[in-house]
Design an enzyme around this catalytic site. Structure first.
Site, short mmCIF file in Angstrom:
data_model
loop_
_atom_site.label_atom_id
_atom_site.label_comp_id
_atom_site.label_asym_id
_atom_site.label_seq_id
_atom_site.Cartn_x
_atom_site.Cartn_y
_atom_site.Cartn_z
CG HIS A 18 -1.80 -1.05 1.39
ND1 HIS A 18 -1.90 -1.58 2.60
CD2 HIS A 18 -3.12 -1.14 0.56
CE1 HIS A 18 -3.36 -2.57 2.60
NE2 HIS A 18 -3.71 -2.67 1.33
CE LYS A 42 -11.48 -7.59 3.20
NZ LYS A 42 -10.42 -6.98 2.31
NE ARG A 91 -3.28 -7.49 -4.92
CZ ARG A 91 -3.64 -7.77 -3.68
NH1 ARG A 91 -3.16 -8.31 -2.14
NH2 ARG A 91 -5.47 -8.16 -3.59
CB SER A 129 -4.14 -7.02 4.96
OG SER A 129 -3.74 -5.13 4.19
N1 COA Z 1 -0.09 -4.24 -1.84
C1 COA Z 1 -0.51 -5.16 -0.80
N2 COA Z 1 -1.73 -5.73 -0.82
C2 COA Z 1 -2.25 -5.28 -1.77
C3 COA Z 1 -3.17 -4.26 -2.55
C4 COA Z 1 -1.32 -3.49 -2.42
N3 COA Z 1 -0.73 -2.84 -3.55
N4 COA Z 1 -3.58 -3.60 -3.09
C5 COA Z 1 -4.58 -4.37 -2.12
N5 COA Z 1 -4.31 -5.30 -1.31
C6 COA Z 1 -4.45 -5.94 -0.32
C7 COA Z 1 -5.56 -5.70 0.49
O1 COA Z 1 -4.70 -5.26 1.74
C8 COA Z 1 -6.54 -7.04 0.71
O2 COA Z 1 -6.03 -7.64 1.52
P1 COA Z 1 -6.69 -8.70 2.28
O3 COA Z 1 -8.10 -9.41 1.31
O4 COA Z 1 -5.70 -9.74 2.78
O5 COA Z 1 -6.95 -7.85 3.86
C9 COA Z 1 -6.48 -6.77 -0.82
O6 COA Z 1 -5.40 -6.86 -1.04
C10 COA Z 1 -7.80 -7.10 -1.00
O7 COA Z 1 -7.62 -5.13 -0.69
P2 COA Z 1 -8.92 -4.41 -1.36
O8 COA Z 1 -9.34 -4.69 -2.47
O9 COA Z 1 -8.47 -3.12 -1.49
O10 COA Z 1 -10.08 -4.73 -0.54
P3 COA Z 1 -10.14 -3.71 1.07
O11 COA Z 1 -11.12 -4.98 1.88
O12 COA Z 1 -9.02 -3.68 1.21
O13 COA Z 1 -11.17 -2.72 0.13
C11 COA Z 1 -13.69 -1.05 -0.49
C12 COA Z 1 -12.08 -2.43 -0.96
C13 COA Z 1 -12.49 -0.78 0.96
C14 COA Z 1 -12.39 -0.33 -2.01
C15 COA Z 1 -14.72 -1.77 -1.22
O14 COA Z 1 -15.09 -3.02 -0.27
C16 COA Z 1 -15.67 -0.10 -0.83
O15 COA Z 1 -15.05 0.59 -2.05
N6 COA Z 1 -16.01 -0.33 -0.32
C17 COA Z 1 -17.33 0.80 0.53
C18 COA Z 1 -18.79 0.44 0.13
C19 COA Z 1 -19.17 0.29 -1.29
O16 COA Z 1 -19.27 1.67 -1.55
N7 COA Z 1 -19.19 0.00 -1.91
C20 COA Z 1 -19.72 -0.15 -2.84
C21 COA Z 1 -18.34 -0.39 -3.79
S1 COA Z 1 -19.14 -0.58 -6.47
#
Ligand code: COA
Length: 162
Positions: A18, A42, A91, A129
């Site tokens: 990140h 989650k 990624r 994560s």
């Molecule tokens: N480096 C390392 N890890 C990364 C990364 C990076 N560059 N990018 C993503 N990751 C990891 C995250 O740590 C996460 O790991 P985990 O699943 O082991 O916890 C995984 O990849 C998934 O990450 P991400 O896709 O970013 O999911 P998230 O849970 O962190 O975030 C939101 C998702 C918050 C963006 C999404 O749920 C959201 O928009 N929520 C708000 C509600 C909403 O508007 N919903 C409608 C959407 S259309």
């Protein structure tokens, strides 16, 4: 015109993957708002306050980054922040399908907000994560993937919960 991007995620906890995306995003945007999502579905390991605090420590010295918790719709949060861009990291190709779906849905909800993708550095392409938490809980070395403060807090929490 100040270009503001929102970088949303659960950050459970923030990793160097990140951090790498944030650092590179500052070459493109004037200001970055890291949106710490509540993500109740989650069942995060760290509370939202803990995740927020870890990010604050990591980016404390950077005036171009602010950290804000949010719950509810991402596009509403982006609007509140005055951002017209949602930043996401890619990624691997496996991220692509979900990310396109998310971007498409967000665009249909808010056509004025664009989603921009940055690719993760190769050395962090496999980091997530939950993998970091799992390895740490099995006494593996995750120091390469975490800021020292995040590493210390994860070690402490694991010690108290095991
Ligand atoms: N480096 C390392 N890890 C990364 C990364 C990076 N560059 N990018 C993503 N990751 C990891 C995250 O740590 C996460 O790991 P985990 O699943 O082991 O916890 C995984 O990849 C998934 O990450 P991400 O896709 O970013 O999911 P998230 O849970 O962190 O975030 C939101 C998702 C918050 C963006 C999404 O749920 C959201 O928009 N929520 C708000 C509600 C909403 O508007 N919903 C409608 C959407 S259309």
């Amino acid at each position: 015109m100040t270009r503001i991007a929102v970088y949303p995620g659960t950050y459970d906890p923030v990793t160097r993957g990140h951090i790498d995306i944030c650092e590179r995003a500052l070459k493109v945007f004037d200001h970055l708002v890291i949106g710490v999502a509540d993500s109740p579905s989650k069942i995060p390991y760290f509370s939202i306050d803990e995740r927020f605090d870890m990010l604050q420590t990591v980016f404390a010295s950077n005036e171009r980054i602010s950290i804000k918790p949010f719950s509810g719709l991402l596009i509403e949060f982006a609007r509140e922040c005055g951002a017209d861009v949602i930043l996401r990291g890619l990624r691997a190709i496996s991220d692509f399908e979900y990310e396109v779906q998310l971007a498409g849905m967000n665009r249909s909800l808010a056509s004025e907000i664009e989603t921009v993708f940055l690719t993760a550095a190769q050395r962090y392409a496999f980091v997530s994560s939950s993998l970091v938490r799992e390895i740490a809980s099995l006494d593996g070395d995750v120091s390469e993937f975490l800021h020292p403060d995040t590493l210390a807090r994860l070690s402490e929490k694991l010690k108290n919960t095991q």
